[in-house]
Enzyme design. Structure first.
Site, mmCIF file in Angstrom:
data_model
loop_
_atom_site.group_PDB
_atom_site.id
_atom_site.type_symbol
_atom_site.label_atom_id
_atom_site.label_comp_id
_atom_site.label_asym_id
_atom_site.label_seq_id
_atom_site.Cartn_x
_atom_site.Cartn_y
_atom_site.Cartn_z
ATOM 1 N N GLY A 95 -7.008 5.929 -2.803
ATOM 2 C CA GLY A 95 -7.782 5.821 -4.032
ATOM 3 C C GLY A 95 -7.431 4.622 -4.879
ATOM 4 N N GLY A 96 -6.750 3.624 -4.283
ATOM 5 C CA GLY A 96 -6.442 2.412 -5.018
ATOM 6 C C GLY A 96 -5.142 2.462 -5.792
ATOM 7 N NE ARG A 149 -9.633 13.332 -0.521
ATOM 8 C CZ ARG A 149 -10.505 12.378 -0.806
ATOM 9 N NH1 ARG A 149 -11.798 12.661 -0.789
ATOM 10 N NH2 ARG A 149 -10.122 11.155 -1.099
ATOM 11 C CE LYS A 162 -14.318 5.013 -0.494
ATOM 12 N NZ LYS A 162 -14.244 6.227 0.334
ATOM 13 C CB VAL A 191 -16.659 11.320 -4.228
ATOM 14 C CG1 VAL A 191 -17.639 11.236 -5.392
ATOM 15 C CG2 VAL A 191 -15.272 11.691 -4.736
ATOM 16 C CE LYS A 201 -4.227 1.399 2.447
ATOM 17 N NZ LYS A 201 -5.073 1.084 3.619
#
Length: 450
Positions: A164-165, A292, A237, A295, A158
């Protein structure tokens, strides 16, 4: 008091922030790249300023251009949206030095949470449960093999500097580790400018649950409910919902308490999200914090009637949180799908182009956040998100039915979208029964190809 806001982002989030500012009577300026000159936020803005050419590194990720735009237009505050520089500590620091209010956490908080390995250590010290993993970024394949043997396979490689992948690889056998490590490091360098990666034990079939928090400058922190984001592809997602289904009151309360404790440990100010993996027994583990707006924030807004962007602005202006328990209790259920210009039949390849026809849905319980319109040309330079369709219902079943109905009504010609796939997921018995996990979509797609 905030007098004027520079919106340093694009697409639907730029329009979302613009609307929040207008409702509060705060003048706002939309910063845009040359590729977004005809975008809806720019067309609707009272004032807009070009910050550079299409490539993000010369516009939306270019700090000197953004600061200059704020100064030239007389903005005393800056909203970074999500993505791009939203979690950039240097931007927040420069804003501070220039007397511009950064609508987000303090620079030191962004630095602490921006390094995922450091965030793990901080949260562990704060008492949050952590997925077992390396204490620091791994230096080479030899060290990675030693750590992986101790953790036990499968492991997750990771990126330390982002999410975010990107820069993430699942490794199930030792012979795969060296290659996965190299690829993850390359992706991390390209995406975040930092090749550092660390290792975690990979949890099989967990649920991804995140807790929305708000924290003011006076030490008040509240958990504004949780969201389930388990339907995802390669850690991106696709469907999110609030509240998370089938969580016991004990687990839900513990998640909320952990998120507040984590936020307090880093002196958090603003809106943010603490993310967890939840296993079948209800044990949960902190994975990362997104410093933050997310989405998927509209599903929380739908069940609480709070405006999270307006709260960001209020907190940045120094106001105190004045939320009572009844303000935070969810009412009904909300589900969101992300509609992108991607082709699921070609491995979700982005397909920029002109939208020839566009009809968004409406009706009871439906909200659409989008910057797209008929005739809009989807640029190839950025994320392919066209919009989000959010459905609210008295319960989860009604929210699903309303969302499915809304997607049936949606017409988008000119670019492919995943709407047919999203409808199949909504109709799947495992999703309807809340049996889905983070591996659901990969397993479903594999079953369709066999």
């Amino acid at each position: 008091m905030i007098r004027k806001v520079l919106i340093a982002n694009r697409g639907e989030i730029a329009l979302r922030v613009l609307r929040a500012c207008r409702e509060l009577g705060i003048p706002a300026v939309v910063a845009y790249s040359e590729a977004d000159r005809e975008s809806l936020p720019v067309r609707l803005a009272d004032e807009a300023i070009c910050i550079g050419p299409a490539p993000a590194e010369r516009s939306y990720n270019h700090i000197p251009a953004i600061i200059s735009a704020a100064v030239v237009t007389g903005c005393d505050a800056l909203h970074p949206g999500y993505g791009f520089l939203a979690e950039n500590a240097l931007l927040a620091e420069i804003c501070e030095e220039c007397g511009i209010t950064f609508i987000g956490p303090r620079p030191q908080t962004l630095r602490a949470l921006g390094d995922k390995a450091e965030a793990r250590r901080l949260m562990q010290r704060a008492g949050l449960p952590i997925v077992p993993g390396s204490e620091t970024p791994v230096r080479d394949a030899s060290e990675a093999r030693r750590i992986a043997r101790k953790l036990g396979y499968p492991v997750l490689v990771k990126a330390a500097a982002g999410g975010g992948g990107r820069g993430m690889r699942i490794v199930r056998e030792e012979r795969e580790l060296a290659t996965a490590l190299q690829v993850a490091q390359q992706e991390a360098q390209a995406a975040f400018g930092d090749p550092s990666v660390y290792l975690e034990r990979y949890l099989e079939r967990p649920r991804h649950v995140e807790v929305q928090i708000l924290a003011d400058q006076h030490g008040n922190i509240v958990a504004v409910g949780e969201r389930d984001c388990s339907i995802q592809r390669r850690y991106q997602k696709l469907i999110e919902e609030a509240p998370a289904p089938d969580l016991s009151a004990r687990v839900r309360d513990a998640l909320h308490e952990a998120a507040v404790r984590g936020a307090r440990a880093v002196g958090y100010v603003g809106a943010g999200t603490f993310e967890f993996l939840v296993d079948r027994e209800g044990h949960f583990y902190f994975t990362e914090a997104n410093a933050r707006l997310q989405v998927e924030h509209p599903v929380t807004e739908a069940v609480t009637s709070l405006d999270l962007v307006q709260w960001q602005l209020a907190i940045a202006a120094g106001e105190r949180l004045a939320l009572r328990e009844r303000d935070l209790a969810p009412r009904g259920h909300a589900i969101e799908v992300r509609v992108t210009a991607e082709d699921p039949d070609r491995d979700f390849a982005p397909r920029p182009g002109r939208i020839e026809q566009l009809v968004w849905p409406g009706g009871p319980g439906i909200r659409v956040d989008s910057h797209a319109y008929a005739g809009y040309v989807v640029p190839p330079h950025y994320d392919s998100l066209l919009g989000k369709v959010i459905a609210w219902g008295l319960d989860r079943a009604q929210a699903i039915e309303r969302l499915d109905r809304a997607l049936r009504e949606t017409i988008i010609d000119g670019v492919p979208t995943p709407i047919p796939l999203l409808r199949r997921i909504l109709q799947h018995p495992d999703f309807r029964a809340s049996r889905h996990t983070t591996t659901f979509l990969a397993e479903y797609l594999a079953s369709q190809q066999s």
